[in-house]
Design a protein around this motif. Sequence first.
Motif, PDB file in Angstrom:
ATOM      1  N   ILE A 480     -43.621 -24.784   4.912  1.00 31.07           N
ATOM      2  CA  ILE A 480     -43.815 -23.459   4.315  1.00 31.07           C
ATOM      3  C   ILE A 480     -43.588 -23.630   2.824  1.00 31.07           C
ATOM      4  O   ILE A 480     -42.465 -23.539   2.329  1.00 31.07           O
ATOM      5  N   LEU A 481     -44.658 -23.926   2.099  1.00 35.96           N
ATOM      6  CA  LEU A 481     -44.551 -24.286   0.690  1.00 35.96           C
ATOM      7  C   LEU A 481     -45.398 -23.411  -0.222  1.00 35.96           C
ATOM      8  O   LEU A 481     -45.141 -23.328  -1.415  1.00 35.96           O
ATOM      9  N   ASN A 482     -46.424 -22.756   0.328  1.00 35.02           N
ATOM     10  CA  ASN A 482     -47.382 -21.987  -0.461  1.00 35.02           C
ATOM     11  C   ASN A 482     -47.838 -22.805  -1.673  1.00 35.02           C
ATOM     12  O   ASN A 482     -47.755 -22.366  -2.825  1.00 35.02           O
ATOM     13  N   ALA A 483     -48.325 -24.022  -1.369  1.00 39.49           N
ATOM     14  CA  ALA A 483     -48.724 -24.959  -2.424  1.00 39.49           C
ATOM     15  C   ALA A 483     -49.865 -24.419  -3.279  1.00 39.49           C
ATOM     16  O   ALA A 483     -49.975 -24.762  -4.466  1.00 39.49           O
ATOM     17  N   ASP A 484     -50.693 -23.543  -2.716  1.00 35.75           N
ATOM     18  CA  ASP A 484     -51.820 -22.975  -3.468  1.00 35.75           C
ATOM     19  C   ASP A 484     -51.429 -21.745  -4.277  1.00 35.75           C
ATOM     20  O   ASP A 484     -52.291 -21.105  -4.890  1.00 35.75           O
ATOM     21  N   VAL A 486     -50.622 -18.722  -3.400  1.00 34.95           N
ATOM     22  CA  VAL A 486     -51.252 -17.468  -2.960  1.00 34.95           C
ATOM     23  C   VAL A 486     -50.273 -16.330  -3.214  1.00 34.95           C
ATOM     24  O   VAL A 486     -49.093 -16.425  -2.875  1.00 34.95           O
ATOM     25  N   GLN A 487     -50.737 -15.242  -3.819  1.00 37.68           N
ATOM     26  CA  GLN A 487     -49.859 -14.124  -4.147  1.00 37.68           C
ATOM     27  C   GLN A 487     -49.798 -13.070  -3.052  1.00 37.68           C
ATOM     28  O   GLN A 487     -48.740 -12.497  -2.791  1.00 37.68           O
ATOM     29  N   GLU A 488     -50.921 -12.804  -2.430  1.00 36.99           N
ATOM     30  CA  GLU A 488     -50.956 -11.768  -1.385  1.00 36.99           C
ATOM     31  C   GLU A 488     -51.782 -12.269  -0.197  1.00 36.99           C
ATOM     32  O   GLU A 488     -52.900 -12.760  -0.373  1.00 36.99           O
ATOM     33  N   ALA A 489     -51.222 -12.141   1.015  1.00 40.88           N
ATOM     34  CA  ALA A 489     -51.959 -12.500   2.232  1.00 40.88           C
ATOM     35  C   ALA A 489     -51.300 -11.806   3.418  1.00 40.88           C
ATOM     36  O   ALA A 489     -50.074 -11.829   3.555  1.00 40.88           O
ATOM     37  N   ALA A 490     -52.106 -11.192   4.268  1.00 40.11           N
ATOM     38  CA  ALA A 490     -51.616 -10.524   5.476  1.00 40.11           C
ATOM     39  C   ALA A 490     -52.090 -11.320   6.685  1.00 40.11           C
ATOM     40  O   ALA A 490     -53.222 -11.171   7.136  1.00 40.11           O
ATOM     41  N   MET A 491     -51.229 -12.184   7.218  1.00 33.09           N
ATOM     42  CA  MET A 491     -51.566 -13.053   8.350  1.00 33.09           C
ATOM     43  C   MET A 491     -50.658 -12.706   9.523  1.00 33.09           C
ATOM     44  O   MET A 491     -49.965 -13.559  10.078  1.00 33.09           O
ATOM     45  N   PHE A 497     -46.537 -13.047   6.333  1.00 37.11           N
ATOM     46  CA  PHE A 497     -47.166 -12.342   5.216  1.00 37.11           C
ATOM     47  C   PHE A 497     -46.812 -13.094   3.936  1.00 37.11           C
ATOM     48  O   PHE A 497     -45.810 -13.810   3.881  1.00 37.11           O
ATOM     49  N   ILE A 498     -47.607 -12.909   2.899  1.00 38.67           N
ATOM     50  CA  ILE A 498     -47.252 -13.380   1.563  1.00 38.67           C
ATOM     51  C   ILE A 498     -47.355 -12.189   0.619  1.00 38.67           C
ATOM     52  O   ILE A 498     -48.403 -11.544   0.537  1.00 38.67           O
ATOM     53  N   LYS A 499     -46.249 -11.877  -0.058  1.00 41.64           N
ATOM     54  CA  LYS A 499     -46.228 -10.788  -1.035  1.00 41.64           C
ATOM     55  C   LYS A 499     -45.542 -11.287  -2.304  1.00 41.64           C
ATOM     56  O   LYS A 499     -44.413 -11.788  -2.236  1.00 41.64           O
ATOM     57  N   GLY A 500     -46.249 -11.164  -3.425  1.00 39.66           N
ATOM     58  CA  GLY A 500     -45.697 -11.643  -4.682  1.00 39.66           C
ATOM     59  C   GLY A 500     -45.413 -13.130  -4.673  1.00 39.66           C
ATOM     60  O   GLY A 500     -44.493 -13.601  -5.355  1.00 39.66           O
ATOM     61  N   GLY A 501     -46.192 -13.873  -3.893  1.00 45.45           N
ATOM     62  CA  GLY A 501     -46.006 -15.317  -3.808  1.00 45.45           C
ATOM     63  C   GLY A 501     -44.886 -15.753  -2.881  1.00 45.45           C
ATOM     64  O   GLY A 501     -44.637 -16.951  -2.730  1.00 45.45           O
ATOM     65  N   ILE A 502     -44.183 -14.807  -2.257  1.00 44.05           N
ATOM     66  CA  ILE A 502     -43.068 -15.109  -1.348  1.00 44.05           C
ATOM     67  C   ILE A 502     -43.561 -15.025   0.097  1.00 44.05           C
ATOM     68  O   ILE A 502     -44.073 -13.987   0.536  1.00 44.05           O
ATOM     69  N   VAL A 503     -43.430 -16.110   0.848  1.00 39.86           N
ATOM     70  CA  VAL A 503     -43.838 -16.132   2.256  1.00 39.86           C
ATOM     71  C   VAL A 503     -42.747 -15.476   3.097  1.00 39.86           C
ATOM     72  O   VAL A 503     -41.567 -15.825   2.982  1.00 39.86           O
ATOM     73  N   THR A 515     -47.348 -26.754  11.622  1.00 41.95           N
ATOM     74  CA  THR A 515     -47.962 -25.657  10.867  1.00 41.95           C
ATOM     75  C   THR A 515     -47.738 -25.866   9.365  1.00 41.95           C
ATOM     76  O   THR A 515     -46.654 -26.259   8.930  1.00 41.95           O
ATOM     77  N   VAL A 516     -48.757 -25.583   8.574  1.00 42.02           N
ATOM     78  CA  VAL A 516     -48.650 -25.668   7.119  1.00 42.02           C
ATOM     79  C   VAL A 516     -49.055 -24.333   6.511  1.00 42.02           C
ATOM     80  O   VAL A 516     -50.134 -23.829   6.786  1.00 42.02           O
TER      81      VAL A 516
END
Length: 517
Positions: A480-484, A486-491, A497-503, A515-516
């Motif tokens: 769980i690194l959010n290497a890209d 990503v700022q916002e994602a609803a998975m 979820f990713i909000k403000g870059g925080i997973v 899982t990556v």
Amino acid sequence: MAAIASASPRTLIPPRPRHHGAAPSPSTSDVSSLRLLRAHPRHVRRSRGVSISMPVARSRSFVFSPRAVADSKSSQTCLDPDASTSVLGIILGGGAGTRLYPLTKKRAKPAVPLGANYRLIDIPVSNCLNSNISKIYVLTQFNSASLNRHLSRAYGSNIGGYKNEGFVEVLAAQQSPDNPNWFQGTADAVRQYLWLFEEHNVMEFLILAGDHLYRMDYEKFIQAHRETNADITVAALPMDEKRATAFGLMKIDEEGRIIEFAEKPKGEQLKAMMVDTTILGLDDVRAKEMPYIASMGIYVFSKDVMLQLLREQFPEANDFGSEVIPGATSIGKRVQAYLYDGYWEDIGTIAAFYNANLGITKKPIPDFSFYDRFAPIYTQPRHLPPSKVLDADVTDSVIGEGCVIKNCKINHSVVGLRSCISEGAIIEDSLLMGADYYETEADKKLLAEKGGIPIGIGKNSCIRRAIIDKNARIGDNVKILNADNVQEAAMETDGYFIKGGIVTVIKDALLPSGTVI
């Protein structure tokens, strides 16, 4: 150094803390005499060599003292009547908490875990108890099951002794023949339960939010309210220009009385809201740095004023901050500002929640400390064992009670109660909320036979800048690194979820091995 909270947090309501080696506390009658002496120093008679005060009924003239309205550690309080009998605490549970989602998916905002061992609601309740306010209602509306359970376990016993009949009770939104609607806002929530609040023989209502992180002595707040003969007193936070644009600001006159409001002003409107904060007790240097004051959403209302405003003057108003209090100012009510110059954070977003939690790991001084012996933070008694750390490298972190940590690396993180972290794991800049229960060895064996994943962090997993909610099952070799970045994602279907870059990994989620994110 890692702070390991292996000893249970405060769970009982002790008597007032005192210094070791200090003289015994005075009796109730002694304290009463001292209060009377302070209130009426000139009316004293001698009896067997002891000074006994004789209170004299008199009208109180208005005396304004800037020091009386600053939350100074040096100031002392002597409330008469006592806060335990004259003040009713009302904590507002807040709305649906959409900005904190997914942390609020299965719980109310005030029930969100905090600081490894606690929940957000413990902050205002503990502030009340430390301020001698023992009659407390908590108003809730959304996902209130876990909040109700926590409050009943933590504060279910009689608080303040049988004499004061203290309590912490939950009041849920409900429909009635008079009002078929749910709570429409802060003021509406209080209005719907006015019939209950007015039954209490108190002088003031203390209105609090259930999702703020701070430590405050409400007795000083209430004393300032009484000394300034206010109808309403609003807790105010000093602000610099950069932060001020994000808050509702207030303007005061030379007596600290609020005369104008502005919601998130900018440009010339912002400059027009500058005030002389020395009036409220700031020194000259701080006053120049902080020339604005923002409402904290914390209020003291005189009881009769509250009843009058909500029932007669503003029967349709739903919100205190934007409707009732500006309206009260416009009709001539005395609305005072009370300056609170300390750490305060509104836990309204994922980023604010993340930063507030990791702020307790700061050194040498954390943003908020749970180690204040004179104003402890209480929570429910869980009777968990001390945390066990086996061949692990733990730095600049806070570890909750009942954890099992094996041969891993943890840096600048908060690890919640009952967390299980396996060999080879790396946890950095993260918040782990832990678990609600332990899995037995038999449970784990059965899971392994079925190819399942136990609760906790699997072997050789790496987690950075993330929030792992309770009971999450993280498999082996998960990244769980959010290497890209990503700022916002609803998975949600994938468990995060990713909000403000925080997973944020959802409560009870399962992330399979490998899982990556």
